[in-house]
Motif scaffolding. Sequence first.
Motif, PDB file in Angstrom:
ATOM      1  N   SER A 145     152.818 -20.527  45.374  1.00  0.00           N
ATOM      2  CA  SER A 145     154.047 -20.856  46.098  1.00  0.00           C
ATOM      3  C   SER A 145     155.250 -20.873  45.163  1.00  0.00           C
ATOM      4  N   LEU A 178     151.146 -18.220  55.255  1.00  0.00           N
ATOM      5  CA  LEU A 178     150.984 -19.495  54.555  1.00  0.00           C
ATOM      6  C   LEU A 178     151.408 -20.651  55.444  1.00  0.00           C
ATOM      7  N   TYR A 179     152.453 -20.440  56.240  1.00  0.00           N
ATOM      8  CA  TYR A 179     152.932 -21.496  57.127  1.00  0.00           C
ATOM      9  C   TYR A 179     152.026 -21.642  58.352  1.00  0.00           C
ATOM     10  N   ALA A 185     146.188 -14.774  52.260  1.00  0.00           N
ATOM     11  CA  ALA A 185     147.507 -14.342  52.728  1.00  0.00           C
ATOM     12  C   ALA A 185     147.884 -12.998  52.113  1.00  0.00           C
ATOM     13  N   SER A 210     147.157 -22.637  44.928  1.00  0.00           N
ATOM     14  CA  SER A 210     148.149 -22.622  46.012  1.00  0.00           C
ATOM     15  C   SER A 210     149.527 -23.035  45.511  1.00  0.00           C
ATOM     16  N   LEU A 255     159.624 -22.366  49.368  1.00  0.00           N
ATOM     17  CA  LEU A 255     158.339 -22.230  48.673  1.00  0.00           C
ATOM     18  C   LEU A 255     158.366 -22.921  47.310  1.00  0.00           C
ATOM     19  N   VAL A 262     153.538 -12.694  54.220  1.00  0.00           N
ATOM     20  CA  VAL A 262     152.899 -13.692  53.358  1.00  0.00           C
ATOM     21  C   VAL A 262     153.421 -15.110  53.623  1.00  0.00           C
ATOM     22  N   PRO A 263     154.750 -15.357  53.609  1.00  0.00           N
ATOM     23  CA  PRO A 263     155.224 -16.713  53.918  1.00  0.00           C
ATOM     24  C   PRO A 263     154.818 -17.164  55.320  1.00  0.00           C
ATOM     25  N   GLU A 321     142.696 -22.274  57.998  1.00  0.00           N
ATOM     26  CA  GLU A 321     143.697 -22.414  56.957  1.00  0.00           C
ATOM     27  C   GLU A 321     143.715 -21.190  56.063  1.00  0.00           C
ATOM     28  N   VAL A 322     144.900 -20.805  55.612  1.00  0.00           N
ATOM     29  CA  VAL A 322     145.073 -19.583  54.825  1.00  0.00           C
ATOM     30  C   VAL A 322     145.378 -19.931  53.373  1.00  0.00           C
ATOM     31  N   THR A 323     144.542 -19.432  52.464  1.00  0.00           N
ATOM     32  CA  THR A 323     144.800 -19.596  51.034  1.00  0.00           C
ATOM     33  C   THR A 323     145.752 -18.488  50.586  1.00  0.00           C
ATOM     34  N   PRO A 324     146.399 -18.640  49.419  1.00  0.00           N
ATOM     35  CA  PRO A 324     147.263 -17.562  48.920  1.00  0.00           C
ATOM     36  C   PRO A 324     146.528 -16.236  48.794  1.00  0.00           C
TER      37      PRO A 324
END
Length: 273
Positions: free
Chosen positions: A112, A36-37, A55, A108, A270, A32-33, A49-52
């Motif tokens: 985080s 997101l990165y 992810a 988001s 985060l 997951v982290p 781009e990845v949303t939560p």
Amino acid sequence: MLLVFVLILIVVGLASGMLGSLVGIGGGMVIVPSLLYLGLFSISPLFSEVTPQVAVGTSLLVILVIGLSSTFAYLKQKTVDYKSGWMLFIGSGPGAIVGAWLNRFLSSEQFSLYFGIFIICIAILMMVRNYLKPVVIRKTFLYTAIGDNGDEVTYGYNVPVMLVISFSIGILAGLFGIGGGVLMVPVMILLFNFPTRIAVATSMLVIFLSAITGSITHMVLGNINWTYAGCLVVGAWFGAKIGAYLNNKLKAEYVLAIFRFVLLFVGIGLTIN
């Protein structure tokens, strides 16, 4: 650039599969982290781009593969407790569905912050786990097995307590895209006296089953990036087999010592992001 990005994802999958299978945590704490990165570098429509939500959904799909691969490996080692695994899944399976549904309400920034705090708490738990004494709970089901020191030990569980705990862990798994084993394994050891190797192996079975319900829910909600998932799965499948093999050869505490500090670093990053 595209090839490098794909190779990075495969390495992330390999690391998450190996670490997740080695200590029974599933691997979502890495995936997951990382998503997101890496999602910040939108290099093509396939790697956007990845949303939560994406992810978490993508992570659970990869965790399903990690759980399946490592469960096969642990079945060969005969360290999986089927009955306890299914009992845990009765609670964690529905919990994963609830967590996946709740995830849609997080922005988001909120994700985080909450995920960062959660990771920091997990890192602290892993640091003090060996200093915590097992809790005495009246057990309704008892089993015997060979313990970590080669002696015969008795372990078991209280059904209502196990169902409540596993349901709660399932919610966190579906909400944050983790396997849930990072909480499941300490609970099995401290509350129900499971030998470590049986706890890790059985946890991977539960992670696999819970990831099915969680990933299907996220699939229905459209929260899976199949390109990211495909690259991660390639590494995760082999990483899980390597982790299960190393579990029989290495002391997981050496790996956990490094992992704890990595979690702290990621968690703090985060929360202040």
